[in-house]
Design an enzyme around this catalytic site. Structure first.
Site, PDB file in Angstrom:
ATOM      1  CE  LYS A   1      -3.843  -2.492   1.921  1.00  0.00           C
ATOM      2  NZ  LYS A   1      -4.540  -3.016   3.085  1.00  0.00           N
TER       3      LYS A   1
ATOM      4  CD  GLN B   1      -3.563  -4.568   6.255  1.00  0.00           C
ATOM      5  OE1 GLN B   1      -3.380  -3.605   5.533  1.00  0.00           O
ATOM      6  NE2 GLN B   1      -4.231  -5.642   5.853  1.00  0.00           N
TER       7      GLN B   1
ATOM      8  CG  ASP C   1     -10.257  -0.318   4.010  1.00  0.00           C
ATOM      9  OD1 ASP C   1      -9.868  -0.563   2.861  1.00  0.00           O
ATOM     10  OD2 ASP C   1      -9.604  -0.598   5.035  1.00  0.00           O
TER      11      ASP C   1
END
Ligand code: NAP
Length: 281
Positions: free
Chosen positions: A52, A96, A119
Site C-alpha cells: 500500500k 490493517q 476502505d
C-alpha cells in the site's frame, strides 16, 4: 474468451492517479495523504502495508505508515486513529485488519470519520451505497466494477449472481451491481440449488474463499465470470473459480492472480484521492 488483465488496468489507474495527484498538489499546495496503521508483526499484514505504501509512492500520494507493537492497548490505538482523524494532511485512514485478538476492532474503526474511511467499511458509507448516494465504496468490489467499466461490460439489464455475502466483498458487490441496474441474486452457504441459480447468470461473481468452487456446469455459455477468491493451494494462489475448466465457456473471465487482486490497492488509492478532493470542496 477474453482474459481480463487486472494487472495492466491497475497500472493504468496508478499512472492516471499520478497525474491527478500532481494537479491536486498544484491546486492545494499538498499531496493527498493516506495513513496506514499496522498493529503487530503479522507477516502477511506487513506485506499488505508495504504494498500500500509502495502504491502511494507510485500514485503521487503521501503515505503515513504507523507501526504499533502487538502489545499496544486499545487506548493507544484509538488515540493514534483519533489524531489521524484530526490531521489535515491525512485524507484517508486505513487500519490493517486483522487486529490482535485483545483489541476491539469495531471500536477502533469507529474512530475513523466516514470522510476518511478509504476502505468504505463504516456504517455511514455502507448506508450511502445502499441508498445509491455518493460515498466511499469498499475497494475490492469497486475494483470489480472498474474492470467491467474498462472492458465495456455494462451490467444494465443483465442477470448478475454474486456468491458470498461478506460485508467487505459480497454485500457491497451486490449493491454496486444493483446500482448499475443489473438484476441481482446473492447466494451464500444456505442457498438451495446454487448451481441452477449460477447457470442463469450473465455476470457471475465468486467471493467465497473456496478454491475452484465454481465449476464448468455452474456457468452459462458466454457469461462474464469474475473471480474474487484468493486461496493458497500447495503454496500457489488459486481463485474460487476452476479457471481451466470454465474459461472456454465465458465471454470474459478474470484470472487469479492478475485479475481482481491488483485492483484492490488501485481502488484504495482512488478512494484516497476522492476523499482528499471532497475534503477541499
Ligand atoms: P468470507 O467473509 O469468508 O465470506 C465468504 C462468503 O462465501 C460467505 O458469505 C459464505 O456464506 C459464502 N460461502 C461459503 N461457502 C459457501 C458455499 N458452499 N456455497 C455458497 N456460498 C458459500 O470471505 P470474503 O472476505 O468475502 O472473501 C471471499 C474471497 O475473496 C476469499 O478468497 C478472500 O481471500 C478473497 N478476497 C480477495 C480480495 C482481493 O483483493 N482480490 C479482497 C478481499 C477478499 P455465509 O455468509 O452463509 O457464511
Amino acid at each position: 474468451m477474453t482474459c481480463i488483465d487486472g494487472k495492466r488496468i491497475a497500472a493504468d489507474i496508478r499512472a492516471e492517479l499520478r497525474e491527478k495527484s500532481a494537479e491536486f498538489e498544484k491546486k492545494y499546495g499538498k499531496k493527498p495523504g493516506l495513513a496506514v496503521v499496522l498493529v503487530g508483526e503479522d507477516p502477511a499484514s506487513q506485506v499488505y502495508v508495504r504494498n500500500k505504501v509502495k502504491g502511494c509512492e507510485e500514485a503521487g500520494i503521501r503515505s503515513f505508515a504507523h507501526y504499533l507493537p502487538a502489545s499496544a492497548s486499545q487506548k493507544e490505538v484509538e488515540a493514534l486513529v483519533s489524531d489521524l482523524a484530526a490531521d489535515e494532511n491525512v485524507h484517508g485512514i486505513l487500519v490493517q485488519l486483522p487486529l490482535p485478538a485483545h483489541l476491539d476492532a469495531e471500536r477502533i474503526l469507529a474512530c475513523i470519520p466516514a470522510c476518511k474511511d478509504v476502505d468504505g467499511f463504516s456504517a455511514e458509507n455502507i448506508g450511502r451505497l445502499a441508498m445509491h448516494e455518493e460515498g466511499t465504496v469498499a475497494c475490492t468490489p469497486l475494483g470489480v466494477m472498474e474492470l467491467l467499466r474498462r472492458y465495456q461490460i455494462d451490467p444494465c439489464g443483465k442477470r448478475a449472481v454474486v456468491i458470498g455475502r461478506s460485508n467487505i466483498v459480497g454485500r457491497p458487490m451486490a449493491l454496486l451491481l444493483l446500482n448499475a441496474d443489473a438484476t441481482v441474486t446473492v447466494c451464500h452457504s444456505r442457498t438451495k440449488d446454487l448451481k441452477s441459480i449460477c447457470r442463469e447468470a450473465d455476470i457471475l461473481v465468486a467471493a467465497i474463499g473456496k478454491p475452484h468452487f465454481v465449476t464448468a456446469d455452474m456457468v452459462k455459455e458466454g457469461a462474464v465470470v469474475i473471480d474474487v477468491g484468493i486461496n493458497r493451494v500447495d503454496g500457489k494462489l488459486a481463485g474460487d473459480v476452476d479457471f481451466d475448466a470454465v474459461a472456454s465457456k465465458t465471454s470474459y473471465i478474470t484470472p487469479v492472480p492478475g485479475g481482481v487482486g491488483p485492483m484492490t490497492i488501485a481502488m484504495l488509492l482512488t478512494n484516497t484521492l476522492a476523499c482528499a478532493e471532497r475534503a477541499m470542496r
